[in-house]
Design a protein around this motif. Sequence first.
Motif, PDB file in Angstrom:
ATOM      1  N   LEU A 180       0.854  -1.184   0.000  1.00 19.41           N
ATOM      2  CA  LEU A 180       0.000   0.000   0.000  1.00 19.41           C
ATOM      3  C   LEU A 180       0.893   1.239   0.000  1.00 19.41           C
ATOM      4  O   LEU A 180       2.045   1.179   0.397  1.00 19.41           O
ATOM      5  N   ARG A 182       1.655   5.079  -2.327  1.00 23.79           N
ATOM      6  CA  ARG A 182       1.906   5.445  -3.714  1.00 23.79           C
ATOM      7  C   ARG A 182       3.290   5.008  -4.192  1.00 23.79           C
ATOM      8  O   ARG A 182       4.271   5.114  -3.470  1.00 23.79           O
ATOM      9  N   ILE A 188      -1.963   4.286  -5.380  1.00 22.48           N
ATOM     10  CA  ILE A 188      -2.448   3.408  -4.320  1.00 22.48           C
ATOM     11  C   ILE A 188      -2.305   4.132  -2.988  1.00 22.48           C
ATOM     12  O   ILE A 188      -1.315   4.808  -2.728  1.00 22.48           O
ATOM     13  N   SER A 189      -3.288   3.991  -2.148  1.00 22.87           N
ATOM     14  CA  SER A 189      -3.256   4.603  -0.819  1.00 22.87           C
ATOM     15  C   SER A 189      -3.631   3.528   0.202  1.00 22.87           C
ATOM     16  O   SER A 189      -3.517   2.342  -0.065  1.00 22.87           O
ATOM     17  N   GLY A 190      -4.058   3.946   1.383  1.00 18.41           N
ATOM     18  CA  GLY A 190      -4.547   3.002   2.383  1.00 18.41           C
ATOM     19  C   GLY A 190      -3.528   2.576   3.408  1.00 18.41           C
ATOM     20  O   GLY A 190      -3.859   1.834   4.333  1.00 18.41           O
ATOM     21  N   GLU A 191      -2.264   3.052   3.274  1.00 17.53           N
ATOM     22  CA  GLU A 191      -1.251   2.616   4.234  1.00 17.53           C
ATOM     23  C   GLU A 191      -1.514   3.148   5.639  1.00 17.53           C
ATOM     24  O   GLU A 191      -1.266   2.459   6.639  1.00 17.53           O
ATOM     25  N   TRP A 234      -8.225   4.455  -8.177  1.00 17.88           N
ATOM     26  CA  TRP A 234      -7.188   3.947  -7.286  1.00 17.88           C
ATOM     27  C   TRP A 234      -7.656   3.887  -5.837  1.00 17.88           C
ATOM     28  O   TRP A 234      -7.171   3.078  -5.050  1.00 17.88           O
ATOM     29  N   GLU A 235      -8.606   4.743  -5.467  1.00 23.24           N
ATOM     30  CA  GLU A 235      -9.170   4.663  -4.120  1.00 23.24           C
ATOM     31  C   GLU A 235      -9.948   3.363  -3.955  1.00 23.24           C
ATOM     32  O   GLU A 235      -9.828   2.680  -2.923  1.00 23.24           O
ATOM     33  N   SER A 238      -7.457   0.602  -3.766  1.00 26.73           N
ATOM     34  CA  SER A 238      -6.757   0.601  -2.479  1.00 26.73           C
ATOM     35  C   SER A 238      -7.611   0.022  -1.371  1.00 26.73           C
ATOM     36  O   SER A 238      -7.123  -0.713  -0.506  1.00 26.73           O
ATOM     37  N   ARG A 241      -7.646  -3.698  -1.664  1.00 35.05           N
ATOM     38  CA  ARG A 241      -6.349  -4.244  -1.268  1.00 35.05           C
ATOM     39  C   ARG A 241      -6.157  -4.156   0.245  1.00 35.05           C
ATOM     40  O   ARG A 241      -5.555  -5.042   0.854  1.00 35.05           O
ATOM     41  N   GLU A 291      -8.953  -4.811  -8.379  1.00 33.26           N
ATOM     42  CA  GLU A 291      -8.107  -5.409  -7.341  1.00 33.26           C
ATOM     43  C   GLU A 291      -8.646  -6.759  -6.883  1.00 33.26           C
ATOM     44  O   GLU A 291      -7.878  -7.705  -6.676  1.00 33.26           O
TER      45      GLU A 291
END
Length: 296
Positions: A180, A182, A188-191, A234-235, A238, A241, A291
């Motif tokens: 996770l 970018r 990609i986000s969510g980290e 991408w949200e 993410s 994922r 995903e």
Amino acid sequence: MSIVTIAICTHNRADDVEVCLRSTSPQAKKLRLKMLIIDSASAPDQAAKLKQSADDHGAFYFRCDEPGLSIARNRAHEEAENEWIVYLDDDAVPHEDWAARLVEALSEADTSTAVIGGKIAPRWPDGVDANHITQRWMLLLSCVTDEGVGEVSEGHNICGANFAVRRSALEAVGLFPLGLGRIGARLISGEEAYVVARLEELGFASRYDSAFVVDHVIQAERMQLEWAAKRAYWEGFSRARLFKKLGRPLPPAMNPLKLAASLPALFGLKTFSSDPDFAIRYNMALGSLAEQFART
């Protein structure tokens, strides 16, 4: 000794970092806060500018040869020496009382609190009308403008543009996940959400506090629906994922059959309606499905 290390992670945006540091460094020097510039594999000319900005503003410069926001944030954890790390986006501009309010909030946090996210206000481009930007679009811009204090478990949002985390707690959950965050053009986000979720499993709390504020510089292209649609894809990707990384079942709203069934209606609505949320929801659904059906 201060309890805070400030970390600015960046990739090929040296000019943004310079603007960020012009606001951050006077506050950091006054309170004796350590500042880190983590260069996520920027091009040589950008790296040279970053080194110069770090020297000019009293920050420590470190380079990661492999790009990736989670890699850079984990390097900041490695180099930080204080109890708390506060991560700033390279295009964030702290308000003049940001550092003092930040230190106050962190100093008053009880030991069960591991994350505190601050207010992130949009700084719109000059002469550009923002009336078409919906709340859903605002979240894609990583802006959180609520007032007050509240727990993430109660529904409050926090974003990584203004994000403080205890070093020991971050280490306890294995740092930021490399799957996770970018990497180049892959948005990609969510980290941060992963870290918050893992910390919650360990009994830690995460909260929002509007006392310490940054402006998030919004580029003109991000106010175009084309950008919002790409970012929404991408949200959705993410979020799917994130649940996979956490080993958790998807919520009902992300069921692939339900998402697939919603696409024709959302496509029609985004085509004929002036409401941008339909395009955002359509592309989020596409990203989530991409995903979920990916091989890895």
